[in-house]
Design an enzyme around this catalytic site. Sequence first.
Site, mmCIF file in Angstrom:
data_model
loop_
_atom_site.group_PDB
_atom_site.id
_atom_site.type_symbol
_atom_site.label_atom_id
_atom_site.label_comp_id
_atom_site.label_asym_id
_atom_site.label_seq_id
_atom_site.Cartn_x
_atom_site.Cartn_y
_atom_site.Cartn_z
ATOM 1 N N VAL A 103 1.124 -1.594 -0.178
ATOM 2 C CA VAL A 103 -0.109 -0.111 0.080
ATOM 3 C C VAL A 103 1.055 0.739 -0.230
ATOM 4 O O VAL A 103 1.680 1.049 0.963
ATOM 5 C CB VAL A 103 -0.699 -0.136 1.098
ATOM 6 C CG1 VAL A 103 -1.610 1.533 1.027
ATOM 7 C CG2 VAL A 103 -1.752 -1.366 1.017
ATOM 8 N N CYS A 104 0.464 2.576 -0.618
ATOM 9 C CA CYS A 104 1.002 3.354 -0.739
ATOM 10 C C CYS A 104 2.724 3.446 -1.035
ATOM 11 O O CYS A 104 3.188 2.730 -1.833
ATOM 12 C CB CYS A 104 1.014 4.475 0.087
ATOM 13 S SG CYS A 104 1.476 6.053 0.304
ATOM 14 N N VAL A 105 3.484 3.454 0.101
ATOM 15 C CA VAL A 105 5.379 3.438 -0.296
ATOM 16 C C VAL A 105 5.489 2.033 -0.002
ATOM 17 O O VAL A 105 7.564 1.991 0.640
ATOM 18 C CB VAL A 105 5.967 4.463 0.804
ATOM 19 C CG1 VAL A 105 5.910 5.876 -0.391
ATOM 20 C CG2 VAL A 105 5.084 5.012 1.575
ATOM 21 N N GLY A 106 4.549 1.532 0.664
ATOM 22 C CA GLY A 106 5.233 0.209 1.379
ATOM 23 C C GLY A 106 5.466 -0.377 -0.002
ATOM 24 O O GLY A 106 6.658 -1.807 0.208
ATOM 25 N N THR A 123 3.672 3.388 -6.934
ATOM 26 C CA THR A 123 3.734 3.601 -5.573
ATOM 27 C C THR A 123 3.277 4.882 -5.222
ATOM 28 O O THR A 123 2.871 6.165 -6.600
ATOM 29 C CB THR A 123 5.169 3.549 -4.638
ATOM 30 O OG1 THR A 123 5.311 4.555 -3.070
ATOM 31 C CG2 THR A 123 5.646 5.093 -5.564
#
Length: 316
Positions: A103-106, A123
């Site tokens: 999720v996102c910058v994961g 991202t």
Amino acid sequence: MHTVAVLALDDVIPSDLAMPIDAFARTRLPGERSGYRVRVCAAEEEVDAGGAFALRAPYDLGAFADADTVIVPGVHDPSAPVREDVLDALREAADAGTRIASVCVGTFVLAQAGLLKGLRATTHWYAADQLAAAYPDIDVDPDVLYVDNGQILTSAGAAAGMDLCLHMIRRDYGSAVAADAARASVMPLEREGGQAQFIVNQPPANPCGQALEPLLAWLDENAARELTLDDIAAHAGLSSRTLLRRFREQTGTTPLQWLHRARVRRAQHLLETTAHPVERIAAQVGFGSPTAFRDRFKRVAGVSPQAYRRAFGARA
């Protein structure tokens, strides 16, 4: 039952952590059966959620062993090094065939684990250049809501993580269950008039203000009409040159490219919700020929109209 392990890293972004927990925990199958078993796991006894609060996860990294899906939320500093035991656990899960999604910058965590080499990934838009510079072996696409490589999936920022969760729910249980999950989360399964999943180019944001909003709404309402750049400029009360300049400044694209994407979004909705032939849909959304429609649809969505319907069409 499908087991989802959500990884809580130190300095985790709270919304990134909570969103997949809610999305999967609320998923119900016919008969009100739970669709997923959700487990929050961590490598540390206590995790700091960016200073907002601390949490104690009930599971450790051993939860990856019997998980069907592992979700990796982002952390506030995506460039921070990740514990080696976390990276090893992710690699072992990948080797075992577990589905892994960020999720996102994961996405940066998956990149550190080496799980994105040679793959397309996304991202949050503000970190896309940073990801591409740090990991040149990853094909970074900052324009998409998410990327599904089959086993490894990545999402863009904020609400795009929910789009990815709904996409995985749809993959697992079909459109009807995914639609119910979307309603339970008070989020539309379809965004901006069409199905968000598999959209390669979302309508660009308007970072410079709302000056073009009336024109964008008009374009969306009149997408099925045969419109030229001069037609659009005349409606806006601008010269074609001025319109092009302002449109690029405020949206990052051109009026005709925006129009094509609006038509594709509308076509996706029709492919999902009707049995109309592709030729009829092409005419309904404003393309001059089925061939032009198929070419543009594949360019924008990454798949043909027929393939999109097979994947996302309503199921009985």
